[in-house]
Write an enzyme that holds these catalytic residues in place. Structure first.
Site, PDB file in Angstrom:
ATOM      1  N   HIS A  18       0.863  -1.201   0.000  1.00  0.00           N
ATOM      2  CA  HIS A  18       0.000   0.000   0.000  1.00  0.00           C
ATOM      3  C   HIS A  18       0.890   1.239   0.000  1.00  0.00           C
ATOM      4  O   HIS A  18       1.490   1.589   1.015  1.00  0.00           O
ATOM      5  CB  HIS A  18      -0.903   0.008   1.239  1.00  0.00           C
ATOM      6  CG  HIS A  18      -1.897   1.132   1.222  1.00  0.00           C
ATOM      7  ND1 HIS A  18      -3.250   0.931   1.387  1.00  0.00           N
ATOM      8  CD2 HIS A  18      -1.755   2.474   1.049  1.00  0.00           C
ATOM      9  CE1 HIS A  18      -3.884   2.081   1.328  1.00  0.00           C
ATOM     10  NE2 HIS A  18      -2.998   3.048   1.118  1.00  0.00           N
ATOM     11  N   HIS A 146     -10.547   1.114   1.597  1.00  0.00           N
ATOM     12  CA  HIS A 146     -10.365   2.142   2.629  1.00  0.00           C
ATOM     13  C   HIS A 146     -11.594   2.031   3.518  1.00  0.00           C
ATOM     14  O   HIS A 146     -12.678   2.463   3.133  1.00  0.00           O
ATOM     15  CB  HIS A 146     -10.240   3.544   2.020  1.00  0.00           C
ATOM     16  CG  HIS A 146      -9.993   4.598   3.067  1.00  0.00           C
ATOM     17  ND1 HIS A 146      -8.796   5.262   3.206  1.00  0.00           N
ATOM     18  CD2 HIS A 146     -10.777   5.053   4.068  1.00  0.00           C
ATOM     19  CE1 HIS A 146      -8.859   6.096   4.239  1.00  0.00           C
ATOM     20  NE2 HIS A 146     -10.061   5.993   4.777  1.00  0.00           N
TER      21      HIS A 146
HETATM   22  O1  DOR Z   1      -3.475   9.576   5.508  1.00  0.00           O
HETATM   23  C1  DOR Z   1      -3.819   9.281   4.370  1.00  0.00           C
HETATM   24  N1  DOR Z   1      -3.200   9.826   3.291  1.00  0.00           N
HETATM   25  N2  DOR Z   1      -4.821   8.418   4.202  1.00  0.00           N
HETATM   26  C2  DOR Z   1      -5.317   8.162   3.006  1.00  0.00           C
HETATM   27  O2  DOR Z   1      -6.253   7.387   2.927  1.00  0.00           O
HETATM   28  C3  DOR Z   1      -4.826   8.864   1.795  1.00  0.00           C
HETATM   29  C4  DOR Z   1      -3.453   9.310   1.990  1.00  0.00           C
HETATM   30  C5  DOR Z   1      -2.998  10.313   0.936  1.00  0.00           C
HETATM   31  O3  DOR Z   1      -3.206  10.049  -0.252  1.00  0.00           O
HETATM   32  O4  DOR Z   1      -2.417  11.328   1.294  1.00  0.00           O
HETATM   33 ZN    ZN Z   2      -3.422   5.058   1.493  1.00  0.00          ZN
END
Ligand code: DOR
Ligand code: ZN
Length: 354
Positions: A18, A146
């Site tokens: 991820h 998510h």
């Molecule tokens: O903290 C996060 N940043 N959670 C996410 O689901 C997306 C990610 C991002 O793309 O910055």
């Molecule tokens: Zn993510």
């Protein structure tokens, strides 16, 4: 098998299941960090605009490898595993096309409004995406989830646990053979659900959710570099995640969710969510596993369980970690600005030999 003594650990080369790499100058600034430690990474599709088609995913893949070469990395030793961003309009044909491309390995569900660049996400999963889900189930490609409800009346700390009841369970009842990865789990409820559920389900766990609880966000003042989504939870949840990750269960594997945002956009009146961990991912995970005396379980989590779940071969290369003090830089360059890694300035007891 890993070879291990107290001061050195050599494991099968790990993968990051991820990862956010962004695009353009940001991509060029970060991609070599991941390629130094990992052989493969699942690339999140939440660009602006999102990666919704196979054609876009293949073009993005090309930009990633070009950026890696430009940044001085070895594009022959790193494989980006592409994903599509699921929308209310994703067709079954697009899913089959993605699968047939041989370069797209999963489809990502962002509930609309849940996080960074999720506006184009799904508004009603079973109502609007049944055909796409059926296609995924048929071709055996995982749905990456998510897992947070977006109902603004639900407390931000409860959104994952409620997602399990409202979305995850109905989804898996409707599509019992669908491979699901519950991404970046942050709660005891999430971990227990994945541990105990029937059928093909797994979860990724980030280093920040293993190392910190929500106090870290408020330690002596607001600490934006500890803000990510799903947000850090209380200590009982952190302990449940550490137990899951270090249990040896093949349902849990490494996914950093490394998510770079320029310093100024984190240290801001409305700061962006995301922790930058690609620089020192394996050092952070080794610290978390070592803290509970389970370094012997790191290789399974980092290098075996992910490929086994995705149906891909394990890597043949190795990565060595040594017990040596490693000081995390205060910041690293990020295009014409800078990026603050998680736990910047702190010293860890492990260093990856790269
Ligand atoms: O903290 C996060 N940043 N959670 C996410 O689901 C997306 C990610 C991002 O793309 O910055
Ligand atoms: Zn993510």
């Amino acid at each position: 098998m890993s070879t291990q003594n107290t001061n050195q650990l050599t494991i099968t080369r790990p993968d990051d299941w991820h990862l956010h790499l962004r695009d353009g100058a940001a991509l060029e600034a970060v991609v070599a960090d991941t390629a130094r430690q990992f052989a493969r990474a699942i690339i999140m599709p939440n660009l602006k605009p999102p990666v919704t088609t196979t054609e876009q995913a293949l073009a993005y893949r090309g930009r990633i490898l070009a950026a890696l070469t430009k940044a001085g990395g070895n594009a022959d030793a790193f494989t980006p595993l592409m994903t599509l961003y699921l929308t209310d309009n994703t067709s079954a044909e697009e899913i089959f096309r993605a699968h047939e491309s041989g370069q797209v390995y999963a489809v990502k569900l962002y509930p609309a409004g849940a996080t960074t660049n999720s506006d184009a996400g799904v508004t009603d999963l079973l109502g609007k995406c049944a055909k796409a889900l059926e296609a995924l189930e048929k071709c055996g490609m995982p749905l990456l989830v998510h897992g947070e409800v977006t109902d603004p009346s639900i407390d931000v700390f409860d959104r994952e646990a409620i997602f399990v009841e409202r979305v995850m369970k109905p989804l898996r009842r409707a599509f019992p053979a669908l491979k699901v990865v519950f991404e970046h789990i942050t709660t005891k409820e999430g971990a227990e659900y994945v541990r105990d559920a029937e059928g093909p389900i797994a979860a990724t766990i980030t280093p920040q959710h293993m190392l910190y609880n929500r106090n870290a966000i408020f330690q002596g003042g607001v600490r934006p570099h500890w803000y990510c989504l799903p947000i850090l939870k209380r200590e009982t949840h952190r302990l449940a995640l550490v137990e899951a990750a270090t249990s040896g269960s093949p349902r849990f594997f490494l996914g950093t969710d490394s998510a770079p945002h320029a310093r100024g956009l984190k240290e801001h009146a409305c700061g962006c969510a995301g922790c930058y961990t690609a620089l020192h991912a394996m050092e952070l995970y080794a610290t978390a596993f070592d803290a509970v005396g389970r370094l012997d379980k790191l290789e399974g989590f980092a290098s075996h369980h992910g490929p086994d779940f995705y149906g891909l071969p394990r890597n043949t290369g190795k990565l060595t970690l040594v017990r040596e003090s490693y000081q995390i830089p205060e910041e690293v360059p990020f295009g014409n600005t800078s990026l603050v890694p998680l736990a910047a300035g702190e010293t860890l007891a492990w260093r990856a030999v790269v």
